[in-house]
Design an enzyme around this catalytic site. Sequence first.
Site, PDB file in Angstrom:
ATOM      1  N   ASP A   8      58.775 -21.536  58.510  1.00  0.00           N
ATOM      2  CA  ASP A   8      59.819 -21.992  57.592  1.00  0.00           C
ATOM      3  C   ASP A   8      60.694 -20.770  57.324  1.00  0.00           C
ATOM      4  O   ASP A   8      60.294 -19.868  56.589  1.00  0.00           O
ATOM      5  CB  ASP A   8      59.166 -22.524  56.299  1.00  0.00           C
ATOM      6  CG  ASP A   8      60.195 -22.820  55.206  1.00  0.00           C
ATOM      7  OD1 ASP A   8      61.409 -22.746  55.468  1.00  0.00           O
ATOM      8  OD2 ASP A   8      59.754 -23.129  54.074  1.00  0.00           O
ATOM      9  N   GLU A 173      63.730 -29.684  58.169  1.00  0.00           N
ATOM     10  CA  GLU A 173      62.814 -29.374  57.054  1.00  0.00           C
ATOM     11  C   GLU A 173      62.221 -30.632  56.409  1.00  0.00           C
ATOM     12  O   GLU A 173      61.002 -30.690  56.190  1.00  0.00           O
ATOM     13  CB  GLU A 173      63.535 -28.499  56.016  1.00  0.00           C
ATOM     14  CG  GLU A 173      63.760 -27.079  56.544  1.00  0.00           C
ATOM     15  CD  GLU A 173      64.827 -26.307  55.788  1.00  0.00           C
ATOM     16  OE1 GLU A 173      65.327 -26.823  54.760  1.00  0.00           O
ATOM     17  OE2 GLU A 173      65.174 -25.194  56.228  1.00  0.00           O
ATOM     18  N   ASP A 195      64.288 -31.559  47.569  1.00  0.00           N
ATOM     19  CA  ASP A 195      63.983 -30.140  47.796  1.00  0.00           C
ATOM     20  C   ASP A 195      64.814 -29.263  46.850  1.00  0.00           C
ATOM     21  O   ASP A 195      66.005 -29.034  47.104  1.00  0.00           O
ATOM     22  CB  ASP A 195      64.273 -29.817  49.276  1.00  0.00           C
ATOM     23  CG  ASP A 195      63.999 -28.361  49.633  1.00  0.00           C
ATOM     24  OD1 ASP A 195      63.766 -27.531  48.724  1.00  0.00           O
ATOM     25  OD2 ASP A 195      64.040 -28.039  50.832  1.00  0.00           O
TER      26      ASP A 195
END
Length: 370
Positions: A8, A173, A195
């Site tokens: 990530d 993501e 998010d």
Amino acid sequence: MARIVGIDLGTTNSLVAVMHDDRPKILPDPHSGSPLLPSAVSLLPDGTFLVGESARRRAALHPHASILSVKRFMGVGLEHVDEQDRREHAFDQAAGALRVVLQDGSGGTQTLSPPEVSSLILRELKRRAETALGEEVTRAVITVPAYFNDSQRQATRDAGRLAGLDVLRLVNEPTAAALAYGLDKQEEALVAVFDLGGGTFDVSILQLREGLSEVLSTGGDTRLGGDDFDRRLTALLQEQLGGDQWSAEDLAILRDAAERAKRELSAVEVATVELPLSGGTRILQVTRDAFDAASADLVERTLARCRQALKDAGRQARDVDHVILVGGATRIPAVRRAVEGFFGKAPYADIDPDAVVALGAAVQAGILSG
Ligand code: AMP
């Protein structure tokens, strides 16, 4: 066969994970034990770079030698650089592509492209993984925001290549978050991924079907995140203290204490804040109710973006089967409550919201290795 890692590459923090006994696991920093690597790079007077926590700390004292949040500049031109960016950094676009000029603090400079800066972060994660696994790591799955265009995706691939990594796949993501929760195993589902990170907010609406994930819409705000909640708490503290003249040092102490109080208020109703200010130490208390009232409009802004993303996807809140929370600031109880109220169902929050995307990247890496 050598393992494939999942990465990530985040705006504020980056993480690396790998499949271990059929489960994804984060590989922490072998020295500090921290799972997060701050996405920070700082140029030293000897021409070498600090990466991670040490770079983040150096950035406070040497902002022009350092770069935080380089992800915002990946694969974009000078037109995406705003006033605030220009105050913090010098940019160069001589060769057509955007580059950042870092000043080492003793007269030297180095000009780096965003993929070059990101490659330093990736190199550090590669090293971290190699130390933990005791083998060379050359292949990776890297996550990118769902809204990244081709040139932003290419810049991410370039960063991987520069770091000595063969990037087998870029995964969105929100898709990675769904993979971490195993939602890909369902036949069909509509998923909302909420998010809220330190500086940015993203919401994505995904349609999962037979193991494939289609992004129906994305939305968000590139200038809305946990930092804004810190500012509201800082203002609450200032109100209690009275006065309106603050030295830079005192302000830094207030901001730091506010961020810690924000975290504390995710667990308790009243936070005690100790402020070692220049005029003497003060001890204040802040309640969760006061914090919620001071930040209600920020929460409402995230919901407005959710409303828009659903509209763009041609769906309604009640059509959503699963909601996933990603990003450290989704630990704020008022945010959780608001999301649950908006979608009418409890969001998935069992997996650490800071780690869920990297864990999903490792799951994808596992699928690729069969
Ligand atoms: P990320 O960019 O996803 O790492 O998110 C970082 C943001 O999450 C920062 O604003 C942190 O202050 C915030 N954060 C981390 N832990 C907590 C917590 N327990 N409660 C509230 N906010 C938190």
